[in-house]
Design a protein around this motif. Sequence first.
Motif, PDB file in Angstrom:
ATOM      1  N   GLY A 206       4.088   5.429  -6.668  1.00 52.50           N
ATOM      2  CA  GLY A 206       2.667   6.025  -6.795  1.00 52.50           C
ATOM      3  C   GLY A 206       2.699   7.273  -7.680  1.00 52.50           C
ATOM      4  N   ARG A 207       3.743   8.105  -7.536  1.00 48.55           N
ATOM      5  CA  ARG A 207       3.840   9.427  -8.278  1.00 48.55           C
ATOM      6  C   ARG A 207       3.760   9.082  -9.713  1.00 48.55           C
TER       7      ARG A 207
ATOM      8  N   ARG B 291       0.621  -1.092  -0.051  1.00 47.21           N
ATOM      9  CA  ARG B 291      -0.023   0.005   0.015  1.00 47.21           C
ATOM     10  C   ARG B 291       0.864   1.215   0.025  1.00 47.21           C
ATOM     11  N   ALA B 292       1.969   1.296   0.824  1.00 40.95           N
ATOM     12  CA  ALA B 292       2.814   2.435   0.858  1.00 40.95           C
ATOM     13  C   ALA B 292       3.533   2.811  -0.443  1.00 40.95           C
TER      14      ALA B 292
ATOM     15  N   ASP C 137       1.053   4.375  -2.668  1.00 36.76           N
ATOM     16  CA  ASP C 137       0.397   5.711  -2.169  1.00 36.76           C
ATOM     17  C   ASP C 137       1.013   6.643  -3.355  1.00 36.76           C
ATOM     18  N   THR C 138       0.056   7.900  -3.447  1.00 35.91           N
ATOM     19  CA  THR C 138       0.641   8.963  -4.326  1.00 35.91           C
ATOM     20  C   THR C 138       1.707   9.768  -3.883  1.00 35.91           C
ATOM     21  N   ASP C 139       2.113   9.514  -2.491  1.00 34.44           N
ATOM     22  CA  ASP C 139       3.377  10.166  -2.064  1.00 34.44           C
ATOM     23  C   ASP C 139       4.423   9.500  -2.189  1.00 34.44           C
ATOM     24  N   SER C 140       4.461   8.332  -2.642  1.00 33.55           N
ATOM     25  CA  SER C 140       5.672   7.336  -2.837  1.00 33.55           C
ATOM     26  C   SER C 140       6.243   7.534  -4.432  1.00 33.55           C
TER      27      SER C 140
ATOM     28  N   LYS D 170       0.607   7.948 -11.116  1.00 30.95           N
ATOM     29  CA  LYS D 170      -0.011   8.896 -11.293  1.00 30.95           C
ATOM     30  C   LYS D 170       0.278   9.637 -12.424  1.00 30.95           C
TER      31      LYS D 170
END
Length: 62
Positions: free
Chosen positions: A25-26, A15-16, A19-22, A29
């Motif tokens: 994730g970035r 999940r981490a 995450d859009t902050d990883s 996105k």
Amino acid sequence: MNKPAVSQSKRARNRAMLDTDSVVGRRLKSYYDAIEAEPLPQELLDLLEKLDEAERQAKTPR
């Protein structure tokens, strides 16, 4: 067959990672945003119009 159990810590790491902050994730996105901004191909728009027309005709009483 039963799937092997996934530990809580592995789920949390997965999940981490998304995450859009990883970093991953970035990047995901960024790819998604680029694809979302692309125009739809004309062939797809034509097919959707044909589908709409077929649905309109099916609703029309004969």
